[in-house]
Write a protein that holds these residues in place. Sequence first.
Motif, PDB file in Angstrom:
ATOM      1  N   UNK A  64       0.873  -1.251  -0.123  1.00 57.15           N
ATOM      2  CA  UNK A  64      -0.098  -0.088   0.015  1.00 57.15           C
ATOM      3  C   UNK A  64       1.062   1.458  -0.006  1.00 57.15           C
ATOM      4  N   UNK A  65       2.000   1.437   0.696  1.00 55.68           N
ATOM      5  CA  UNK A  65       2.951   2.354   0.637  1.00 55.68           C
ATOM      6  C   UNK A  65       3.616   2.749  -0.542  1.00 55.68           C
ATOM      7  N   UNK A  66       4.065   1.419  -1.376  1.00 57.47           N
ATOM      8  CA  UNK A  66       4.645   1.672  -2.575  1.00 57.47           C
ATOM      9  C   UNK A  66       3.670   1.983  -3.569  1.00 57.47           C
ATOM     10  N   UNK A  67       2.251   1.789  -3.340  1.00 58.92           N
ATOM     11  CA  UNK A  67       1.271   1.864  -4.437  1.00 58.92           C
ATOM     12  C   UNK A  67       1.546   0.878  -5.432  1.00 58.92           C
TER      13      UNK A  67
END
Length: 319
Positions: A64-67
């Motif tokens: 989620x953080x890296x997309x």
Amino acid sequence: MTSPRAALGLPLVLAASLFFGICGPFGKVVIQAGLTPIQVTWLRICGVGLIALVAAAVPLVRLLRRGDRLPWGALVLFGLTAIAAVQAFYFIAVERLPVGIALLLEFMGPIVVVAWVRFVRRTVLPRAAVIGTLLSITGLCIVVEVWSGLKLDAVGLVAGSAAAACQATYFLSGERLTAKVDVRVLLAIGFTVGAFALAPFAAPWALNWAALSSQVALGGVEITAFASIAALIASTALAYGLGLSGLRYISAPVAGGIGYAEVVVASLAAWALLGEALTVPQIIGGLVVIAGVFTAQRAVAAKTHTAEEEAEAAAVTKV
């Protein structure tokens, strides 16, 4: 000579087969305690799903953080077929057939893998693959005793055959997805999809939860149905985790061949824990099926290995 990748993958898939093999008796006694096969499957999927979600928490946050984008279509299909459908059909077959025969039917899946490699991936297979397939079909005919008009339950046979088709997607899609997605994330999403897909059929709001406190017998030992479900969930979680990890290192055809150890383990477990014994023709037929699949899988694996070597040689030549 065994490659380093195979040296990692083979024991993982073999261990997964052992854990898958002992699942049948744990599930069957719970069905006999009063739950339906679909309800047992749903409880199994929910339990493993919770374990998988906890294990996948860290990699999911990183994604989620890296997309990063996930192959959602393939993941949903994996959850519907390789998680929900294969288990549901297997336990329907287990309810109506001896555990060993139900699993033997399911393990016609590797033959589906061979057919997929030949006709969909358009890989030309050696003659041994065709011979192995014909051997497996012959062995299956012996198992179901076709000469006496199919003594086994028809619904159980259909369910076992459907499980085989779904099991093939486990090997084929698992091989592709483990190269793109963390195994923990794959299991978390797959089991979540499976739980939601089966919920309307399992009707948990009408489930006889009191049945889980009833006593069941495994190998002459009295335990609660809840304890049997817990053992089923633990075995399933280990089996999927180890098996998908192994598919990162070896191909689907090879993994399918190794997976036949599960049939032997399941038959022995059903005999030891449930007192189920196969007839002499069924044992002979089972050995013919296993020999056929081993022949076919070995041929496909050798063909795949040769193709990979040729591709590597061509790449080196271009450089």
